[in-house]
Design a protein around this motif. Sequence first.
Motif, short mmCIF file in Angstrom:
data_model
loop_
_atom_site.label_atom_id
_atom_site.label_comp_id
_atom_site.label_asym_id
_atom_site.label_seq_id
_atom_site.Cartn_x
_atom_site.Cartn_y
_atom_site.Cartn_z
N GLY A 124 0.81 -1.21 0.00
CA GLY A 124 0.00 0.00 0.00
C GLY A 124 0.84 1.26 0.00
N ILE A 125 0.27 2.33 0.52
CA ILE A 125 0.94 3.63 0.61
C ILE A 125 1.28 3.86 2.08
CG2 ILE A 125 0.73 6.11 0.19
CD1 ILE A 125 -1.49 5.46 -1.83
N ARG A 126 2.53 4.20 2.35
CA ARG A 126 2.93 4.37 3.75
C ARG A 126 3.94 5.50 3.86
NH1 ARG A 126 4.98 -0.81 7.10
NH2 ARG A 126 3.06 -1.57 6.12
N LEU A 174 -3.05 8.05 16.33
CA LEU A 174 -3.76 9.32 16.38
C LEU A 174 -4.18 9.82 15.01
CD1 LEU A 174 -4.67 11.77 18.13
CD2 LEU A 174 -2.39 12.73 17.77
N SER A 175 -3.31 9.69 14.02
CA SER A 175 -3.61 10.24 12.70
C SER A 175 -4.70 9.48 11.97
CB SER A 175 -2.34 10.27 11.84
OG SER A 175 -1.77 8.97 11.74
N GLY A 176 -5.13 8.34 12.51
CA GLY A 176 -6.19 7.58 11.87
C GLY A 176 -7.49 8.36 11.73
N TYR A 177 -7.80 9.19 12.73
CA TYR A 177 -9.02 10.01 12.65
C TYR A 177 -8.96 10.95 11.45
CZ TYR A 177 -9.90 8.53 17.49
OH TYR A 177 -10.12 7.80 18.62
N MET A 178 -7.83 11.61 11.29
CA MET A 178 -7.66 12.57 10.20
C MET A 178 -7.78 11.88 8.84
SD MET A 178 -4.17 14.74 9.42
CE MET A 178 -3.22 13.28 8.93
N ILE A 179 -7.10 10.76 8.69
CA ILE A 179 -7.08 10.08 7.40
C ILE A 179 -8.44 9.46 7.10
CG2 ILE A 179 -5.99 8.21 6.10
CD1 ILE A 179 -3.48 8.77 7.90
N GLU A 180 -9.06 8.89 8.13
CA GLU A 180 -10.38 8.28 7.96
C GLU A 180 -11.39 9.31 7.44
OE1 GLU A 180 -12.87 5.41 10.84
OE2 GLU A 180 -12.80 7.50 11.54
N GLY A 231 3.22 14.11 6.41
CA GLY A 231 4.40 14.20 5.55
C GLY A 231 3.94 13.76 4.18
N LEU A 232 4.13 12.46 3.90
CA LEU A 232 3.55 11.91 2.67
C LEU A 232 2.05 11.69 2.82
CD1 LEU A 232 3.74 10.51 -0.13
CD2 LEU A 232 4.20 8.37 1.09
N ILE A 233 1.65 11.17 3.99
CA ILE A 233 0.24 10.83 4.20
C ILE A 233 -0.50 12.04 4.75
CG2 ILE A 233 -1.35 9.18 5.25
CD1 ILE A 233 0.63 7.88 3.39
N THR A 234 -1.03 12.86 3.85
CA THR A 234 -1.75 14.07 4.22
C THR A 234 -3.26 13.88 3.99
OG1 THR A 234 -1.60 14.96 1.98
CG2 THR A 234 0.20 15.51 3.52
N PRO A 235 -4.10 14.75 4.57
CA PRO A 235 -5.54 14.67 4.26
C PRO A 235 -5.82 14.81 2.77
CG PRO A 235 -5.15 16.10 6.16
CD PRO A 235 -3.80 15.78 5.58
N GLU A 236 -5.03 15.66 2.11
CA GLU A 236 -5.24 15.85 0.67
C GLU A 236 -5.00 14.55 -0.10
OE1 GLU A 236 -4.46 19.72 2.56
OE2 GLU A 236 -3.40 17.79 2.58
N LEU A 237 -3.91 13.84 0.26
CA LEU A 237 -3.62 12.58 -0.42
C LEU A 237 -4.70 11.55 -0.11
CD1 LEU A 237 -1.75 10.79 -2.12
CD2 LEU A 237 -0.60 10.14 0.01
N ALA A 238 -5.10 11.47 1.15
CA ALA A 238 -6.12 10.50 1.54
C ALA A 238 -7.43 10.75 0.79
CB ALA A 238 -6.36 10.55 3.04
N LEU A 239 -7.82 12.02 0.66
CA LEU A 239 -9.03 12.36 -0.08
C LEU A 239 -8.91 11.92 -1.54
CD1 LEU A 239 -11.23 15.47 0.17
CD2 LEU A 239 -10.32 14.87 -2.07
N GLU A 263 4.00 7.90 14.50
CA GLU A 263 4.23 9.05 13.61
C GLU A 263 3.88 8.72 12.15
OE1 GLU A 263 7.30 9.46 16.97
OE2 GLU A 263 6.53 7.84 15.70
N ASP A 264 3.97 7.45 11.79
CA ASP A 264 3.67 7.04 10.42
C ASP A 264 2.23 6.56 10.31
OD1 ASP A 264 6.28 7.57 9.68
OD2 ASP A 264 6.95 5.50 10.02
N ASN A 265 1.74 6.52 9.08
CA ASN A 265 0.47 5.88 8.81
C ASN A 265 0.47 5.42 7.36
OD1 ASN A 265 -2.12 4.84 9.32
ND2 ASN A 265 -2.63 6.62 10.58
N GLY A 266 -0.57 4.71 6.98
CA GLY A 266 -0.60 4.18 5.63
C GLY A 266 -2.00 3.82 5.21
#
Length: 448
Positions: free
Chosen positions: A10-12, A52-58, A17-25, A106-109
């Motif tokens: 996947g994307i990680r 923590l960042s799961g809420y933002m990306i979700e 950084g790489l995993i931003t709300p814009e990319l997730a959207l 700190e990371d997510n994917g």
Amino acid sequence: MSRKYFGTDGIRGRANGLITPELALKVGQAAGLVFQRGEHRHRVVIGKDTRLSGYMIENAMVAGFTSVGMDVLLVGPMPTPAVAMLTKSMRADLGVMISASHNLFEDNGIKLFGPLGYKLSDDVEKQIEELLDENLDKRLSQSASLGRARRIDGVHDRYIEFAKRTLPRNLSLDGLRVVIDCAHGAAYKVAPEALWELGADVISIGVEPDGFNINKECGSTAPEALSRKVREMRADIGIALDGDADRLIMVDERGHLVDGDQLLAVIAQSWKEDGRLAKPGIVSTVMSNLGLERFLKAQGIDLIRTAVGDRYVLEQMLQHGYNVGGEPSGHIIMSDHATTGDGFVAALQVLAVVTKLGRPVSEVCHLFDPLPQILKNVRYRSGKPLDDAEVKSTIAAGEQRLNGHGRLLIRPSGTEPVIRVMGEGDDRVMVEEVVDSIVDALGHAAAA
């Protein structure tokens, strides 16, 4: 086309950084467009781990999917294999797991699954990548056709029942004291509950996620805490999952580590004796120890090797009809039960063998002595050091020296300018000498 976003799983990357709300959207929009096939109402299942960042990306992915007319079913923190299972059982067109697996918070994917619960092929990922760099405004749904989102209750019970059904109905874990470390991750509810329902005496650690502590000094990549707890509680066995519960490491009653190769040996031998192996072989990667290969050969079981990555293991299994595969890191795939690696289901298979044999885990899960293995990395700035004549000659000499007594694996990293040199064999001193000679030759070539 080179892969700009997708890696082997996947994307990680770093959250924001790489995993931003814009990319997730954009991933939600692109994947939603690719998987809108047919005239039915399309839906996607989204799960996540506990960072923590799961809420933002979700939330960003919900916006992306609904903006292209796809309905979203949110299941909250769930293991990656549970999301794959739910994608198929809920007849969704697509599944999403928001996780960076064994990485720290700190990371997510973003991991994507097709309607049958399998990870996407390279070709489908390329289709999604092509859309990520396009302006999709003209492909958004009309107001009346926007998707809807809702949270689904009861999914934890679904996965618990699924996991329990992978064991014989009459099998009980009564009398077995089990320590389980859930890495403060996605399995922190379902794994201890399932073990308790099966009758085990359960001691749980790594089950208090706060958004920041996932995989921190716990879980399959840091099993020291599990080893200490097993010894302290005088438990029979310890189970360590990673942040999204798709990989597994165990420790025996003495607190000694049991890696993925030993676990594969236990499952392969047990399944062969029970007539459950689809073919007389299992699949693993080039990194599996030669000791595993020799043990399996003595049992009449072939070891088929693939490139590093559980997706390549699964591809080989599906193409050639094998139903067990895995990696030394603890990704274990049993295609009779799951479409991807499932650390908890693999643990249950091992517990079933322990219960059946009634012997200490240190005996059950130590089926071979691993050969000494040396791994060294050589960093280079540019060029192709592996094409150097001296390097080729040194590698050939090393292979000849180890012939019949070990093996060499030299490969460039897929993510950084590093060449990895791995050697293993019966004679540790010889292996070190061979590896060091190749490292020296690569160093000279890199400096030239």
